[in-house]
Design an enzyme around this catalytic site. Structure first.
Site, short mmCIF file in Angstrom:
data_model
loop_
_atom_site.label_atom_id
_atom_site.label_comp_id
_atom_site.label_asym_id
_atom_site.label_seq_id
_atom_site.Cartn_x
_atom_site.Cartn_y
_atom_site.Cartn_z
N GLU A 217 -5.48 3.82 1.01
CA GLU A 217 -6.53 4.83 0.35
C GLU A 217 -7.09 5.74 1.37
O GLU A 217 -8.23 5.85 1.48
CB GLU A 217 -7.58 3.82 -0.19
CG GLU A 217 -7.14 2.84 -1.29
CD GLU A 217 -6.85 3.75 -2.50
OE1 GLU A 217 -7.29 4.80 -2.84
OE2 GLU A 217 -6.02 3.12 -3.49
N ASP A 218 -6.07 6.50 2.14
CA ASP A 218 -6.65 7.52 3.02
C ASP A 218 -7.30 7.04 4.28
O ASP A 218 -7.77 7.88 4.89
CB ASP A 218 -7.60 8.63 2.19
CG ASP A 218 -6.79 9.40 1.39
OD1 ASP A 218 -5.54 9.51 1.64
OD2 ASP A 218 -7.31 9.97 0.33
N ALA A 219 -7.55 5.68 4.48
CA ALA A 219 -8.10 5.46 5.80
C ALA A 219 -7.14 5.73 7.05
O ALA A 219 -5.88 5.97 6.58
CB ALA A 219 -8.44 3.72 5.83
N ARG A 401 -1.13 15.08 -2.82
CA ARG A 401 -1.99 16.19 -2.24
C ARG A 401 -1.47 17.42 -2.17
O ARG A 401 -2.12 18.35 -1.97
CB ARG A 401 -3.04 15.81 -0.97
CG ARG A 401 -4.20 14.75 -1.60
CD ARG A 401 -3.83 13.52 -2.13
NE ARG A 401 -4.56 12.46 -2.32
CZ ARG A 401 -5.08 11.87 -1.63
NH1 ARG A 401 -4.61 11.64 -0.51
NH2 ARG A 401 -6.08 10.92 -1.95
#
Ligand SMILES: [Zn+2]
Length: 602
Positions: A217-219, A401
Site C-alpha cells: 500500500e505505497d509504504a 499510477r
C-alpha cells in the site's frame, strides 16, 4: 445585424461586422497604435464585442501565427542570441502579443511548431508554459498522468526544507527545517530560476522490489544505517506566547512562580524549570504539562461561583504549559511588549525529528507513502557492487499510477550520480531516454537500470533483475509524532456531554458504525456497551402518559408535568444525547412519548 460593443463592461456603441472589427482592432494594436495591454474579445453567445483595459487581468505572451506559420523565424532567434533584437522589439514588430483570459477564448493556440495548422492563430513560446511554477519543477513531467502531476505539485509544498534563511529569528507555527537539504540531481529548466526555493529533499538510492510485504500500500522501507547517518533528519519548531494582561479596577496578571495556595496549582514538579522571574531557562528539556511561564491571575468578580465564596477570593494559576503529547527543548525566548503595552513573552520549542514508522515521504511525481519498516543495513538486499539502497519502493505502485516520469528520473539520477553531472529533466526538452540508456551501458551497467541483487536473508541471488536508481525524495510535514494521540478519561462538551473531538482538545477516538459492527460480530457486547455509554444519564419517565418527568430538587419530588403523576415514574438509563433530543422536540412543541416496560416482563 449590429453587435453591441463594450469597453470595460460599459456600453459604447454598435458595429456591423464584429469579426472584421476585432480583426482590424488587433492589426492596429500590433502596429502599436492601440496600447499592447488592451484586449478585445467577441462573445458569440451574447453577441457582443468586449474590450478590456482595466488592471487586474492576467496577461500572457503568445507568438502570432499567420497561415500556419509562426511570425517568429530562425532569423529572429539568431538575432536574439546575438543581442541584436530584444523582447520589446518583438512586441513592436507584432510577433509577440499579450492576451488576457477573455481574448484567449477566441484563439486557437498550438503547443509546438509541429502541430501548427492553417487554423491556428497563435503558438506558445514554449510548451513548458502550460505548467505552473511548482509543476514545472517536476522532471520528465510530460511522461506523467495529469492527476499525478497535480498531486506531485502539492506534495512539494508540504516538504521539509529551509523555508526562509532567517528561520532562527522567526516564530512561525508548525515548522520543520531539514538538516541537510540537497539540490535535485535531475532538474528542470525552472530549477535555475527558483534555485533556493527548490532545495526541498534529498537524493536517495531506491530499489524497486517487494521485501517481506512491509512496502505494501505505497509504504516505503528505509535503511536504518542511512537514517543513522542523518538521512531526512529535521527539526520541528513550535512557538508559544503569553501576555501579562491588565484588568479594569487596577488588577493585573503577574508573571511569577505560582505559590501552592493559588487555585488550579499544578504541583511543584511542573514548575521545576522556572527561574526566579517565572520564565523557563534556555535549553530546558520539557514534556507535556510542564510550565514554560508561570502566571497568576486575579480572581474574577463576574460569575463568582459558590467555590470562591467558601474559599475566599484567591488567585488563579494561568501558567503557559507545553501542549498535550508534545515535548521539546526551549530554543528561544523573547520578552517584549504587546500591542496594548502589556508584557509579552514568546517561547519557541525545538524537537529533533528522526524518521520513524508512519512518517510520510514522497517523490515529486505524486508517489507518496509512509514508512512501513526501518530495516537494519544487514537486512537490506545488495547489488553485485555491494550497494545497499536507502529506500525500498514497491513495484506495484507504478503500473496503476502510470508515473513514467518516476522511472525516467530514477534512470537519470543513476546516470547523474555515476558520472557526476546534473541531468536535465525539463519536460519535452530534457535528456532523452535513449541517451540515458546508452550512457548507462557505456558505464558498464544494464541499459534498463536493473541490476542483479541478493536476498539478505538467504544470500541467494534474486531470480529477477531489480530496478535501482537515484531519486529525489521529500520528507513531508505529516509526522507520526504529531498525530499520536490516546485518551482514557477527559473533557466532555457541555451541550451533549459526549467526549470532545480532536487531538488539540484531548478528544476521544471515534468508534464509528463499522467499528461497532466489528465488535458486534465478535460478540463483545459488554465492551460495545461501555464504548457507547460515554454520556450515560438517568431520565425519569411517566409510566401513565409517557412524558419526561420533572425532577424538582428543591421540593425533593418527581412529577409528570402533563398528567401530574407522582408515583408511577420510571427511572431509565439512556444516553444524554437522546434526552437532549427529546428536550429539543419539546421545545418545538412536539410531545414525544416513551412507552416503558419492565425488562423481565413479557
Ligand atoms: Zn404523565
Amino acid at each position: 445585424m449590429p453587435v453591441e460593443v463594450y469597453i470595460d463592461d460599459i456600453f459604447v456603441g454598435y458595429v456591423d461586422d464584429p469579426k472584421i472589427f476585432v480583426e482590424r482592432f488587433k492589426e492596429i494594436r500590433r502596429k502599436g497604435i492601440i496600447p499592447k495591454f488592451v484586449n478585445i474579445y467577441y462573445d458569440e453567445e451574447t453577441k457582443s464585442v468586449k474590450i478590456y483595459t482595466h488592471k487586474g487581468r492576467i496577461l500572457r505572451p503568445l507568438i502570432v501565427v499567420k497561415d500556419g506559420k509562426p511570425l517568429l523565424t530562425e532569423e529572429h532567434i539568431e538575432k536574439l542570441k546575438k543581442g541584436e533584437l530584444k523582447w520589446s522589439d518583438l512586441e513592436e514588430m507584432g510577433i509577440i502579443e499579450w492576451v488576457d483570459p477573455a481574448e484567449e477564448e477566441n484563439l486557437y493556440v498550438a503547443l509546438s511548431p509541429e502541430e501548427l495548422t492553417p487554423e491556428h492563430t497563435h503558438m506558445e513560446i514554449s510548451s513548458i508554459v502550460i505548467f505552473g511554477v511548482l509543476t514545472s519543477l517536476v522532471p520528465f513531467s510530460n511522461h506523467n498522468q495529469s492527476a499525478r502531476l497535480n498531486r506531485g505539485m502539492r506534495t512539494q509544498k508540504q516538504a521539509h526544507a529551509v523555508y526562509s534563511l532567517n528561520f532562527w529569528s522567526r516564530f512561525d507555527s508548525d515548522i520543520s527545517i531539514m538538516y541537510y537539504p540537497q539540490e535535485p540531481l535531475v532538474r528542470t529548466f525552472s530549477h535555475e530560476i527558483f534555485k533556493k526555493e527548490d532545495v526541498i529533499g534529498q537524493n536517495v538510492i531506491v530499489a524497486v522490489l517487494t521485501q517481506e510485504g512491509y512496502e505494501m500500500e505505497d509504504a516505503i522501507i528505509l535503511n536504518k544505517a542511512s537514517i543513522d547517518r542523518g538521512l531526512f533528519r529535521s527539526v520541528y519548531f513550535r512557538p508559544y506566547e503569553i501576555e501579562e494582561l491588565k484588568y479594569p479596577g487596577g488588577l493585573q496578571d503577574e508573571i511569577t512562580i505560582p505559590e501552592p495556595d493559588v487555585a488550579q496549582y499544578k504541583g511543584r514538579e511542573k514548575y521545576k524549570h522556572l527561574e526566579d522571574d517565572g520564565i523557563i531557562y534556555l535549553e530546558a528539556e520539557v514534556k507535556d504539562g510542564d510550565v514554560l511561564v508561570g502566571k497568576v491571575s486575579p480572581p474574577r468578580f463576574i460569575g463568582v461561583t459558590s467555590e470562591t465564596f467558601t474559599t475566599g477570593l484567591i488567585k488563579k494559576d494561568t501558567s503557559l504549559t507545553v501542549r498535550s503529547e508534545e515535548k521539546g527543548i526551549v530554543d528561544s525566548i523573547i520578552i517584549t511588549e504587546g500591542g496594548d503595552g502589556n508584557k509579552l513573552i514568546k517561547i519557541r520549542l525545538r524537537d529533533l525529528r528522526i524518521p520513524e514508522l508512519g512518517d510520510k515521504f514522497s517523490v515529486r511525481h505524486g508517489q507518496k507513502g509512509v514508512v512501513g519498516m526501518i530495516v537494519e543495513e544487514s537486512d537490506m538486499p545488495w547489488t553485485t557492487s555491494g550497494l545497499k539502497p536507502d529506500v525500498i519502493f514497491s513495484p506495484f505502485g507504478i503500473p496503476s499510477r502510470k508515473t513514467v516520469g518516476y522511472i525516467l528520473e530514477a534512470l537519470g539520477g543513476k546516470v547523474g550520480a555515476l558520472v557526476g553531472k546534473i541531468i536535465d529533466g525539463t519536460p519535452w526538452f530534457g535528456e532523452k531516454e535513449w541517451d540515458l540508456r546508452r550512457e548507462l551501458l557505456r558505464l558498464g551497467f544494464r541499459e534498463d537500470g536493473t541490476e542483479t541483487m541478493y536476498n539478505p536473508f538467504t544470500g541467494d541471488e534474486f531470480k529477477v533483475k531489480i530496478f535501482v536508481g537515484s531519486i529525489y525524495y521529500l520528507r513531508l510535514k505529516y509526522m507520526a509524532a504529531n498525530k499520536l494521540h490516546a485518551r482514557a478519561r477527559g473533557p466532555v462538551t457541555l451541550l451533549t456531554r459526549q467526549p470532545t473531538e480532536g487531538k488539540a482538545k484531548e478528544g476521544g477516538l471515534r468508534l464509528g458504525e463499522m467499528e461497532n459492527e466489528v465488535l458486534a460480530a465478535h460478540g463483545a457486547s459488554l465492551l460495545l456497551r461501555e464504548r457507547f455509554s460515554s454520556d450515560d444519564t438517568i431520565i425519569h419517565v411517566c409510566e401513565v402518559c409517557g412524558a419526561m418527568a420533572v425532577e424538582d430538587n428543591i421540593r425533593n419530588r418527581i412529577y409528570c408535568p402533563i398528567c401530574g403523576e407522582t408515583d408511577k415514574i420510571a427511572k431509565i438509563k439512556t444516553s444524554y444525547a437522546f434526552s437532549l433530543f427529546l428536550k429539543e422536540l419539546i421545545s418545538l412543541g412536539i410531545w414525544p412519548k416513551l412507552k416503558v416496560k419492565y425488562k423481565f416482563e413479557d
